[in-house]
Design an enzyme around this catalytic site. Structure first.
Site, PDB file in Angstrom:
ATOM      1  N   PHE A 177       3.793 -18.218   5.755  1.00  0.00           N
ATOM      2  CA  PHE A 177       4.682 -18.167   4.583  1.00  0.00           C
ATOM      3  C   PHE A 177       4.716 -16.798   3.928  1.00  0.00           C
ATOM      4  O   PHE A 177       4.968 -16.688   2.727  1.00  0.00           O
ATOM      5  CB  PHE A 177       4.283 -19.252   3.566  1.00  0.00           C
ATOM      6  CG  PHE A 177       4.280 -20.641   4.153  1.00  0.00           C
ATOM      7  CD1 PHE A 177       5.467 -21.229   4.582  1.00  0.00           C
ATOM      8  CD2 PHE A 177       3.094 -21.348   4.310  1.00  0.00           C
ATOM      9  CE1 PHE A 177       5.469 -22.498   5.143  1.00  0.00           C
ATOM     10  CE2 PHE A 177       3.102 -22.619   4.879  1.00  0.00           C
ATOM     11  CZ  PHE A 177       4.278 -23.195   5.295  1.00  0.00           C
TER      12      PHE A 177
ATOM     13  N   ARG B  30      14.484  -6.361  -2.085  1.00  0.00           N
ATOM     14  CA  ARG B  30      15.172  -7.588  -1.648  1.00  0.00           C
ATOM     15  C   ARG B  30      15.598  -8.433  -2.853  1.00  0.00           C
ATOM     16  O   ARG B  30      16.642  -9.084  -2.815  1.00  0.00           O
ATOM     17  CB  ARG B  30      14.321  -8.400  -0.671  1.00  0.00           C
ATOM     18  CG  ARG B  30      15.073  -9.571  -0.034  1.00  0.00           C
ATOM     19  CD  ARG B  30      14.286 -10.252   1.085  1.00  0.00           C
ATOM     20  NE  ARG B  30      14.445  -9.573   2.365  1.00  0.00           N
ATOM     21  CZ  ARG B  30      15.422  -9.817   3.247  1.00  0.00           C
ATOM     22  NH1 ARG B  30      16.322 -10.750   3.008  1.00  0.00           N
ATOM     23  NH2 ARG B  30      15.487  -9.141   4.382  1.00  0.00           N
TER      24      ARG B  30
ATOM     25  N   PHE C  20      10.770 -13.429   0.128  1.00  0.00           N
ATOM     26  CA  PHE C  20      10.449 -11.999  -0.008  1.00  0.00           C
ATOM     27  C   PHE C  20      11.216 -11.325  -1.150  1.00  0.00           C
ATOM     28  O   PHE C  20      11.872 -10.308  -0.957  1.00  0.00           O
ATOM     29  CB  PHE C  20      10.770 -11.329   1.336  1.00  0.00           C
ATOM     30  CG  PHE C  20      10.021 -10.053   1.619  1.00  0.00           C
ATOM     31  CD1 PHE C  20       8.700 -10.069   2.016  1.00  0.00           C
ATOM     32  CD2 PHE C  20      10.662  -8.827   1.514  1.00  0.00           C
ATOM     33  CE1 PHE C  20       8.026  -8.890   2.298  1.00  0.00           C
ATOM     34  CE2 PHE C  20       9.987  -7.630   1.796  1.00  0.00           C
ATOM     35  CZ  PHE C  20       8.674  -7.664   2.196  1.00  0.00           C
TER      36      PHE C  20
ATOM     37  N   THR D  83      14.891  -5.059   5.635  1.00  0.00           N
ATOM     38  CA  THR D  83      15.692  -4.016   4.984  1.00  0.00           C
ATOM     39  C   THR D  83      15.193  -2.620   5.363  1.00  0.00           C
ATOM     40  O   THR D  83      15.893  -1.645   5.172  1.00  0.00           O
ATOM     41  CB  THR D  83      15.673  -4.191   3.461  1.00  0.00           C
ATOM     42  OG1 THR D  83      14.311  -4.165   3.024  1.00  0.00           O
ATOM     43  CG2 THR D  83      16.290  -5.524   3.077  1.00  0.00           C
TER      44      THR D  83
ATOM     45  N   ALA E 113      10.946 -11.992   7.609  1.00  0.00           N
ATOM     46  CA  ALA E 113      12.363 -11.763   7.331  1.00  0.00           C
ATOM     47  C   ALA E 113      13.255 -12.757   8.092  1.00  0.00           C
ATOM     48  O   ALA E 113      14.435 -12.470   8.338  1.00  0.00           O
ATOM     49  CB  ALA E 113      12.753 -10.313   7.645  1.00  0.00           C
TER      50      ALA E 113
ATOM     51  N   GLU F 188      13.644 -18.637   6.017  1.00  0.00           N
ATOM     52  CA  GLU F 188      13.496 -18.479   4.566  1.00  0.00           C
ATOM     53  C   GLU F 188      14.633 -19.071   3.731  1.00  0.00           C
ATOM     54  O   GLU F 188      14.372 -19.591   2.635  1.00  0.00           O
ATOM     55  CB  GLU F 188      13.363 -16.988   4.211  1.00  0.00           C
ATOM     56  CG  GLU F 188      12.099 -16.346   4.721  1.00  0.00           C
ATOM     57  CD  GLU F 188      12.193 -14.834   4.652  1.00  0.00           C
ATOM     58  OE1 GLU F 188      12.972 -14.253   5.438  1.00  0.00           O
ATOM     59  OE2 GLU F 188      11.525 -14.240   3.800  1.00  0.00           O
TER      60      GLU F 188
HETATM   61  N1  MTE Z   1       7.660 -22.616   8.528  1.00  0.00           N
HETATM   62  C1  MTE Z   1       6.396 -23.062   8.703  1.00  0.00           C
HETATM   63  N2  MTE Z   1       6.216 -24.311   9.164  1.00  0.00           N
HETATM   64  N3  MTE Z   1       5.316 -22.283   8.410  1.00  0.00           N
HETATM   65  C2  MTE Z   1       5.464 -21.005   7.913  1.00  0.00           C
HETATM   66  O1  MTE Z   1       4.481 -20.317   7.647  1.00  0.00           O
HETATM   67  N4  MTE Z   1       7.045 -19.241   7.214  1.00  0.00           N
HETATM   68  C3  MTE Z   1       8.386 -18.951   6.717  1.00  0.00           C
HETATM   69  C4  MTE Z   1       9.449 -19.556   7.635  1.00  0.00           C
HETATM   70  N5  MTE Z   1       9.150 -20.926   7.936  1.00  0.00           N
HETATM   71  C5  MTE Z   1       6.797 -20.513   7.711  1.00  0.00           C
HETATM   72  C6  MTE Z   1       7.873 -21.364   8.064  1.00  0.00           C
HETATM   73  C7  MTE Z   1       8.651 -17.524   6.577  1.00  0.00           C
HETATM   74  S1  MTE Z   1       8.056 -16.734   5.229  1.00  0.00           S
HETATM   75  C8  MTE Z   1       9.369 -16.827   7.503  1.00  0.00           C
HETATM   76  S2  MTE Z   1       9.730 -15.200   7.266  1.00  0.00           S
HETATM   77  C9  MTE Z   1       9.856 -17.452   8.727  1.00  0.00           C
HETATM   78  O2  MTE Z   1       9.456 -18.814   8.841  1.00  0.00           O
HETATM   79  C10 MTE Z   1       9.319 -16.656   9.922  1.00  0.00           C
HETATM   80  O3  MTE Z   1       9.648 -17.210  11.124  1.00  0.00           O
HETATM   81  P1  MTE Z   1      11.065 -17.000  11.862  1.00  0.00           P
HETATM   82  O4  MTE Z   1      11.453 -15.575  11.674  1.00  0.00           O
HETATM   83  O5  MTE Z   1      10.762 -17.336  13.247  1.00  0.00           O
HETATM   84  O6  MTE Z   1      12.013 -17.939  11.177  1.00  0.00           O
HETATM   85  N1  HPA Z   2      11.436  -9.168   4.756  1.00  0.00           N
HETATM   86  C1  HPA Z   2      10.228  -9.636   5.099  1.00  0.00           C
HETATM   87  N2  HPA Z   2       9.212  -8.863   5.363  1.00  0.00           N
HETATM   88  C2  HPA Z   2       9.384  -7.554   5.277  1.00  0.00           C
HETATM   89  C3  HPA Z   2      10.610  -6.997   4.921  1.00  0.00           C
HETATM   90  C4  HPA Z   2      11.703  -7.849   4.652  1.00  0.00           C
HETATM   91  O1  HPA Z   2      12.829  -7.429   4.315  1.00  0.00           O
HETATM   92  N3  HPA Z   2      10.455  -5.664   4.911  1.00  0.00           N
HETATM   93  C5  HPA Z   2       9.167  -5.443   5.226  1.00  0.00           C
HETATM   94  N4  HPA Z   2       8.516  -6.571   5.458  1.00  0.00           N
HETATM   95 MO1  MOS Z   3       8.440 -14.247   5.475  1.00  0.00          MO
HETATM   96  S1  MOS Z   3       8.078 -13.925   3.458  1.00  0.00           S
HETATM   97  O1  MOS Z   3       9.414 -12.790   5.590  1.00  0.00           O
HETATM   98  O2  MOS Z   3       6.923 -13.792   6.077  1.00  0.00           O
END
Ligand code: MTE
Ligand code: HPA
Ligand code: MOS
Length: 765
Positions: free
Chosen positions: A234, A316, A350, A447, A516, A718
């Site tokens: 997360f 962001r 974020f 970004t 992201a 997200e």
């Molecule tokens: N879903 C679960 N089950 N556990 C997680 O920790 N992290 C979230 C989201 N969904 C998270 C989650 C966050 S902060 C991000 S940035 C995205 O998953 C990252 O994964 P993705 O880029 O593959 O979507």
């Molecule tokens: N999103 C999530 N994580 C990051 C970013 C962003 O835009 N930039 C640097 N780390």
């Molecule tokens: Mo997710 S806050 O961009 O790890």
């Protein structure tokens, strides 16, 4: 085009059965090697800011089961675990800047022994008054942590001055603890010739590798980081998994034995950063037609004691302070405040959620002041083809939000329920209902442009089975499965033949964090390219063997066919091996067409936007502040879904997590800078009974992402966290029914106490 066999199917998470049966291997489940030691961080129990005047660790060292105590002097090279700025010591030296800052670490034969010993430290801090809140920081002479930054158009002052309607307001936006179910943990195992293998629960294996190598003063190539899965990240494991991995590796280096560092839950909550809390103030002018003429906002963020990712997070927030609305003139200013609290960090969204909540609080307040329906005000101000430039210069290229909102307005029966709720509120003095339908637009890409890259490694074995590896990490979001689906689709084989393997820096190097929401976009593309390179070579041989044109070949159903002739994929793999054709390839992807010029505040930072909307209904008790979410309707645009089961899971989970942020999760720091809510007993995260009773989640009938994303899908990680902003707005709507035309002063989270304060601000029920 052949129909897709694997892409788009609601396939269950590859680890679902393991998750629910307890068989999934997390770092702490890796069988411990004989001689494994345990590391527990130590900190001053009293004091948030000041000089360390006494640090007597003799009782710690003498305690049973203690092997050694790590101090800054034990670090061979760099004492830093920051993502970039160099301002996060692994072990603090000389002074501390927040309560819980790690000063030493105990290495014990067992975790229990090390934990007991850590408590025996006698530490005295020459205390200085800590800067704790946003207000403290604004009043203090301490300089801001980072430079202020703003998007300001030339004619904003004039636009506000001449606007026929003006609305001003402010709100406080609370932070949030990630509360991943698996806490921070790392296990370091010394290798030959000074090498180090670090198993870490991290979203960013490359950063762990680099931090450990720099700390030990060895080449990056000497250190490998592996992560099979996290029990949630997360954002809390984007930069802040590094300190614990470094401590484990330091213990392993000093003792020559494997060492594990797994934080206790209370320590985890005190010692690691959270979502940034903000205070925001706005001054918005509307034209006669109730379109925004100019919007001026100032956002103040509590960053904590060090830079961490705060610049990107505050940026962001600014990128999202428009949410889905066109501001012809604007000022969006931010200050990044230094406080003596733990360094705040990434959390799902974020900074985006704070920006959008700000925009929607403003819309809600404006609707009350202007005496119009909030939904009609929102619809009137959506970006359109003619009014499509964001305050940062990116033009919105795809306009689906109007359709999403219109569809949801119908399917949720918004207009009918609006009337029913008005009647209900007229009938009931104590219980009040509220309703809000809110759009969400979320920018997809890091970004910081250079982070938008990914690599993959694919092998096909002689039996036709496939080994898949890439730089993305699995935290429950289903990334591994989605990327495996891409590879299975490319080869036309069943996804069960694609072996999903742990992320490792020695397989795919120089990766970005999985963050992201771009994990699938980036790694899916990289893996597809690796698979396509192999497929191309396999197709050459298949064409020869079958005596057909290469371009006529179809890879599907576990076969390679053309003109009525076919070979199984496995036969072809065997034949390739015999013919000495390489069945292994890397793949690499960098997002095209994005650029961002921070000094001028203009560019095209996002590849595309994810869009969605939600309609929430709440019931509040104006005598107690209790609140219940009685119905939620969601419509989310995921482009062409890669896996609808995973996508809906992300939407449901993200929504409930965001509801926690906005309704029950309250971080309380005392005046001494100590976090008082450092356990689930005092910090209320949502549980199953908090899921809305009537919860209707649907995917928007998309024709596909307009940009060339992996199978025209859209990111989903997200964006759903922002959807429950409609819950918060519905609470405002319910309280506002007490006194027409008056804006309730409601802060986030809308806890019962906050709702009671808002009710009182209206003069009570
Ligand atoms: N879903 C679960 N089950 N556990 C997680 O920790 N992290 C979230 C989201 N969904 C998270 C989650 C966050 S902060 C991000 S940035 C995205 O998953 C990252 O994964 P993705 O880029 O593959 O979507
Ligand atoms: N999103 C999530 N994580 C990051 C970013 C962003 O835009 N930039 C640097 N780390
Ligand atoms: Mo997710 S806050 O961009 O790890």
């Amino acid at each position: 085009m052949k129909p897709l066999a694997t892409i788009g199917k609601p396939i269950a998470h590859d680890s679902a059965a393991l998750h629910v049966s307890g068989a999934a291997t997390y770092v702490d489940d890796i069988p411990e090697i004989e001689g494994t030691l345990h590391v527990v961080p130590g900190f001053a129990r009293d004091g948030a800011k000041g000089t360390i005047i006494k640090c007597d660790l003799s009782a710690v060292r003498a305690a049973p089961g203690v092997v050694c105590v790590l101090m800054p002097g034990d670090i061979p090279a760099r004492n830093d675990c920051s993502p970039a700025a160099g301002d996060d010591p692994i072990l603090a030296k000389g002074e501390i800047a927040f309560h819980g800052q790690v000063i030493f670490a105990v290495v014990g034969e067992t975790r229990e022994a090390a934990r007991r010993a850590a408590r025996l430290a006698v530490i005295e801090i020459e205390k200085q008054k800590p800067v704790v809140t946003v207000q403290d920081a604004l009043a203090s002479p301490v300089p801001d942590l980072l430079k202020p930054y703003a998007f300001t158009s030339k004619r904003i002052a004039a636009a506000l001055k001449s606007a026929p309607h003006r609305v001003k307001g402010s709100l406080k936006i609370g932070g949030q603890e990630q509360f991943y179910l698996e806490g921070q943990v790392a296990y370091a195992v010394p290798q030959e010739k000074g090498g180090m293998l670090v198993h870490s629960s991290t979203q960013h294996p490359t950063e762990i590798q680099h931090c450990v190598a720099a700390m030990l003063g060895v080449d990056d190539a000497k250190v490998t980081c592996e992560c099979r899965r996290m029990g949630g990240g997360f954002g809390g494991k984007e930069s802040q998994a590094a300190q614990w991995a470094a401590l484990a590796a330091l213990a392993a280096h000093v003792t020559g034995r494997p060492a594990k560092c797994r934080l206790d839950r209370d320590d985890d909550m005190m010692l690691t950063g959270k979502r940034h809390d903000f205070e925001a103030a706005f001054d918005v002018g509307f034209a006669k037609d109730l379109r925004v003429a100019g919007m001026s906002a100032d956002l103040f963020a509590r960053c904590g004691y060090s830079a961490d990712l705060s610049d990107a997070i505050c940026d962001r927030a600014m990128f999202h302070a428009d949410n889905a609305y066109f501001y012809p003139e604007y000022h969006i200013g931010t200050r990044r405040l230094k406080t003596n609290t733990v360094s705040n960090t990434a959390f799902r969204g974020f900074g985006g959620p704070q920006g959008v909540l700000f925009a929607e609080a403003m819309m809600q307040a404006a609707a009350i002041t202007l005496g119009c329906d909030a939904l009609s005000l929102r619809k009137k101000n959506l970006y359109t083809r003619a009014r499509n430039e964001t305050p940062y210069g990116q033009k919105i290229g795809e306009h689906v939000l109007a359709e999403i909102v219109a569809t949801l307005e119908k399917t949720s029966a918004y207009q009918r329920r609006r009337k029913e709720i008005a009647a209900f509120n007229a009938r009931n003095r104590i219980l009040k209902k509220g309703l809000a339908l809110v759009p969400v637009k979320f920018g997809i890409s890091f970004t910081f442009t250079q982070m938008n890259q990914a690599g993959a490694l694919v092998h096909v074995y002689g039996d036709g089975s496939v080994h898949l590896n890439h730089g993305g990490t699995e935290m429950g979001q289903g990334l591994y499965l989605k990327v495996a689906q891409v590879v299975a689709e490319t080869f036309g084989i069943d996804v069960g033949h694609v072996a999903i393997t742990a992320t490792r820096t020695d397989k795919v190097p120089n990766t970005s964090p999985t963050a992201a929401s771009s994990g699938t976009d980036l790694n899916g593309m990289a893996a597809q390219r690796a698979a396509l390179a192999i497929k191309e070579r396999m197709a050459e041989l298949a064409a020869k063997k079958l005596g057909v044109r290469k371009t006529a070949l179809v890879f599907a159903g576990g076969k390679v066919s053309a003109g009525g002739k076919s070979l199984s994929f496995a036969e072809l793999a065997t034949a390739c091996k015999a013919a000495r054709i390489s069945l292994s390839s890397t793949g690499y992807y960098a997002t095209p067409g994005i650029h961002w010029d921070r000094p001028s505040g203009k560019g095209h930072p996002f590849f595309y936007f994810a869009n969605g909307a939600s309609c929430s209904e709440v019931l509040i008790d104006t005598l107690t502040g209790e609140m219940k979410v009685t119905r939620v309707d969601i419509l989310q645009d995921v482009g062409l879904s890669l896996n609808s089961a995973i996508d809906i899971g992300q939407i449901e989970g993200g929504f409930v997590q965001g509801m926690g942020w906005l309704t029950t999760e309250e971080l309380v720091f005392d005046a001494e800078g100590r976090l008082r809510t450092h356990a689930p007993s005092t910090y209320k995260i949502p549980c199953a009974s908090d899921v809305p009773e009537d919860f209707r989640v649907a995917l928007f009938a998309s024709k596909g992402n307009k940009v060339d994303s992996i199978y025209r899908s859209k990111a989903v990680g997200e964006p759903p966290l922002l959807l429950p902003i409609s819950v918060w707005c519905a609470v405002v709507d319910a309280v506002a029914s007490l006194k027409p035309g008056v804006v309730p002063q409601l802060d986030a989270p809308a806890t019962p106490e906050a709702i009671m304060r808002a009710v009182k601000s209206m003069g009570g029920p």
